[in-house]
Structure formats: structure tokens, C-alpha cells
Scaffold this motif. Structure first.
Motif, short mmCIF file in Angstrom:
data_model
loop_
_atom_site.label_atom_id
_atom_site.label_comp_id
_atom_site.label_asym_id
_atom_site.label_seq_id
_atom_site.Cartn_x
_atom_site.Cartn_y
_atom_site.Cartn_z
N ILE A 121 3.87 -3.72 -13.98
CA ILE A 121 4.74 -2.50 -13.39
C ILE A 121 5.81 -4.25 -12.84
CG2 ILE A 121 5.80 -1.12 -12.71
CD1 ILE A 121 4.02 -0.85 -15.39
N LYS A 122 6.97 -4.17 -13.19
CA LYS A 122 7.62 -5.05 -12.06
C LYS A 122 8.28 -5.01 -10.61
CE LYS A 122 9.59 -8.02 -15.71
NZ LYS A 122 10.81 -8.61 -16.73
N LEU A 123 7.71 -4.75 -10.12
CA LEU A 123 8.52 -4.75 -8.69
C LEU A 123 9.36 -4.93 -7.32
CD1 LEU A 123 4.30 -3.69 -7.40
CD2 LEU A 123 6.47 -1.80 -8.02
N ARG A 124 9.87 -4.97 -6.93
CA ARG A 124 11.51 -5.96 -6.40
C ARG A 124 10.60 -6.30 -4.60
NH1 ARG A 124 16.45 -5.65 -7.52
NH2 ARG A 124 17.21 -3.52 -9.52
N ALA A 125 11.52 -7.64 -4.52
CA ALA A 125 9.94 -8.35 -3.11
C ALA A 125 9.73 -6.97 -1.70
CB ALA A 125 11.32 -9.01 -2.88
N LYS A 126 10.94 -6.39 -1.73
CA LYS A 126 10.80 -5.22 -1.17
C LYS A 126 9.95 -4.46 -1.56
CE LYS A 126 14.72 -5.74 2.31
NZ LYS A 126 15.23 -6.47 1.58
N GLU A 127 9.92 -3.26 -2.40
CA GLU A 127 8.21 -2.69 -2.95
C GLU A 127 7.41 -3.97 -2.84
OE1 GLU A 127 11.65 -0.98 -5.86
OE2 GLU A 127 9.91 -2.68 -6.67
N VAL A 128 6.97 -5.00 -3.40
CA VAL A 128 6.14 -5.48 -2.67
C VAL A 128 5.55 -5.31 -1.64
CG1 VAL A 128 4.63 -7.76 -3.01
CG2 VAL A 128 6.03 -6.82 -4.96
N LEU A 129 6.30 -5.81 -0.43
CA LEU A 129 6.42 -5.84 0.63
C LEU A 129 5.76 -4.75 1.75
CD1 LEU A 129 9.16 -8.33 2.31
CD2 LEU A 129 6.91 -8.84 1.98
N PHE A 130 6.62 -3.16 1.22
CA PHE A 130 6.42 -2.75 1.51
C PHE A 130 4.79 -1.66 1.34
CE2 PHE A 130 6.04 2.75 1.29
CZ PHE A 130 6.95 3.08 1.97
N LEU A 131 4.36 -1.89 -0.22
CA LEU A 131 3.11 -1.70 -0.29
C LEU A 131 1.61 -2.10 0.36
CD1 LEU A 131 3.56 -1.19 -4.63
CD2 LEU A 131 3.19 0.05 -3.32
N GLU A 132 2.26 -3.77 0.07
CA GLU A 132 1.50 -4.24 1.41
C GLU A 132 0.70 -4.31 2.62
OE1 GLU A 132 2.49 -8.98 0.89
OE2 GLU A 132 1.99 -8.80 -0.87
N LEU A 133 1.99 -3.72 3.38
CA LEU A 133 2.48 -3.09 4.47
C LEU A 133 0.50 -2.13 4.15
CD1 LEU A 133 3.24 -3.49 7.54
CD2 LEU A 133 5.16 -2.33 6.96
N LEU A 134 1.22 -1.08 3.56
CA LEU A 134 0.61 0.39 3.45
C LEU A 134 -0.45 -0.47 3.39
CD1 LEU A 134 3.28 1.38 4.05
CD2 LEU A 134 3.18 3.21 2.59
N ILE A 135 -1.26 -0.56 2.33
CA ILE A 135 -1.94 -1.41 1.99
C ILE A 135 -3.16 -2.02 3.50
CG2 ILE A 135 -3.42 -2.93 0.78
CD1 ILE A 135 -1.31 -1.84 -1.45
N LYS A 136 -2.30 -2.43 4.04
CA LYS A 136 -3.32 -3.10 4.85
C LYS A 136 -3.54 -2.21 6.38
CE LYS A 136 -1.57 -8.24 4.00
NZ LYS A 136 -0.97 -9.29 4.98
N ASN A 137 -2.69 -1.33 6.34
CA ASN A 137 -3.05 0.15 6.94
C ASN A 137 -3.04 0.83 6.80
OD1 ASN A 137 -2.27 -1.76 10.07
ND2 ASN A 137 -0.10 -2.20 8.15
N LYS A 138 -4.03 1.29 5.50
CA LYS A 138 -4.41 2.40 4.38
C LYS A 138 -4.71 3.52 5.83
CE LYS A 138 -9.03 0.64 2.45
NZ LYS A 138 -9.51 0.08 1.71
N ASN A 139 -5.53 3.59 7.31
CA ASN A 139 -5.83 4.68 7.79
C ASN A 139 -5.26 5.16 8.00
OD1 ASN A 139 -9.03 3.75 6.25
ND2 ASN A 139 -8.98 2.15 7.31
N ARG A 140 -4.13 5.33 8.49
CA ARG A 140 -3.08 5.61 9.33
C ARG A 140 -1.91 5.59 8.98
NH1 ARG A 140 0.37 1.92 12.33
NH2 ARG A 140 -0.04 -0.66 12.01
#
Length: 225
Positions: A156-175
Motif C-alpha cells: 500500500i503506497k504511503l506518502r513521506a509524511k505518512e511513513v514518518l508519522f507511522l514510524e514515530l508512533l510505532i517507536k513510541n507505541k506505549n505512549r
């Protein structure tokens, strides 16, 4: 707290002698093993010798610039956490940096709070990290290294900011990740508006077809995985 991770190895790369000395002195308050280099050639040697878990580097340096240095690291190492600290807010550099999976792109002068937050992002990622594949369920997953979201073997194609947003949330998934953190990490090259953020989240939810992103009013966003 940073002092709970004293055994983490850190490599600090900076061609300015005074800045490097100050940076190393600050890092030694928290980490027992801090290695320093004044250029990327020396940094690559230290990396091969000590395999640091965190690399902090400038961009503009003699011989090899910081982004090329990181690119060489990324060709064989997907997990080392990288923070860039630079005086240059160059659009070309910023776009290249996105591709290299940086934890943070900090603009000099960097205040202590932002620096510590960047270090904590690195440490949280190291603590949580066991794989670049983050499974949402049996049929879908997010590939952090290749920056792709896959559903039933279809990318599923994601835009650059969508990728960054998901990465940030995943790295901090407990908060919950605050709006300030989102703006700094995702909108690092521009100003974030509430409408832009809402649109971004809406588009991501449509693409991943799962209600796993939660918003806490006046606080931020959290991903439930």
C-alpha cells in the motif's frame, strides 16, 4: 532516564573541535562508552571497531559528508540509531535524511531538552526493537526499513509524511506522542497545522483500513499494536 542506559555505546561525529568536546562531555554524563571522530573516515573505522548502538553526526564535514557516512552504515546496518545535528536546514539534505531512517534531524543550536528527547527516542527504539517488521495482524504489517505497508502481500503506497508519522508512533507505541513531537519529526521542514495533521491521520486510516490510531485531545496520538 538516560542514566539507566550507561552500557549503550555512542559515536559522536563532529568536525568542530569545541562542539565535539562539549558534546562528548555532555554524553559522558549518561553513557560509559562514548567514541568521537572529527570526520566520517575516522567514524567508519570506529563504527567497525566498536559497533555503537547510537550515532550522532554533523552533515558538513571534510572528506565524506554526514549523510554519505550514514548511507554507508545503512547498507549493512538497519538498526543503529542515528541523530543528525547540523547548522544547515537544506531541503535536499532533509529529503535525503528521510531515506536514511534518522531518529531526529536537529538544527543547531540544539537545546538540552530536544537533545535528550532525541536520545530517549533512540533508547526506546533499541529497547523495543527486535525486528523491522511490525505486524498489525496476520494479514498486514509495516516494514520499517523499506518504509512500506503490506496487506495480504500487496504493498500500500504511503506518502513521506505518512511513513514518518507511522514510524514515530510505532517507536513510541506505549505512549501518546505529543503534537510537538509530531511537528518536530514529521513537519521538520515546515509548520504543522491542525487541519494538515487531521488530514494525514484520516488518509492513513483509509489506507491501512484499521482503527488503530487513537487521539487524546490536547495531548497527541498513540498507535495500538
Amino acid at each position: 532516564m538516560l542514566k539507566d542506559y550507561k552500557d549503550i555505546k555512542v559515536l559522536y561525529v563532529e568536525d568542530d573541535d569545541v562542539a565535539r568536546e562539549n558534546g562528548v562531555e555532555y554524553l559522558e554524563n549518561f553513557f560509559d562508552k562514548v567514541f568521537e571522530a572529527s570526520n566520517a573516515v575516522k567514524a567508519l573505522q570506529l563504527y567497525e571497531q566498536y559497533k555503537p548502538q547510537i550515532i550522532i553526526t554533523d552533515i558538513q564535514m571534510p572528506k565524506i559528508n554526514g549523510l554519505e557516512f550514514i548511507k554507508q552504515i545503512r547498507q549493512k546496518d538497519k538498526k543503529t540509531q542515528v541523530i543528525v545535528i547540523t547548522a544547515f536546514c537544506n531541503q535536499e539534505y532533509l529529503l535525503k535524511a528521510i531515506e536514511l531512517q534518522l531518529v531526529k534531524y536537529l538544527i543547531k543550536p540544539v537545546n538540552e531538552k530536544d537533545f535528550e528527547e532525541a536520545l530517549m527516542l533512540c533508547l526506546n527504539s533499541l529497547k523495543e526493537d527486535s525486528s523491522n517488521i511490525i505486524k498489525f495482524d496476520e494479514d498486514s504489517y509495516f516494514d520499517i526499513f523499506n518504509k512500506t505497508f503490506v496487506v495480504k502481500n500487496e504493498i500500500i503506497k504511503l506518502r513521506a509524511k505518512e511513513v514518518l508519522f507511522l514510524e514515530l508512533l510505532i517507536k513510541n507505541k506505549n505512549r501518546y506522542v505529543t503534537y510537538e513531537e509530531i511537528e518536530s519529526f514529521v513537519w521538520f521542514d515546515s509548520v504543522m497545522t491542525k487541519d494538515a495533521l487531521k488530514t494525514l491521520v484520516k488518509n492513513i486510516k483509509i489506507k491501512i483500513s484499521k482503527d488503530i490510531i487513537d487521539n487524546l485531545t490536547n495531548v497527541g496520538y498513540k498507535i495500538a499494536i
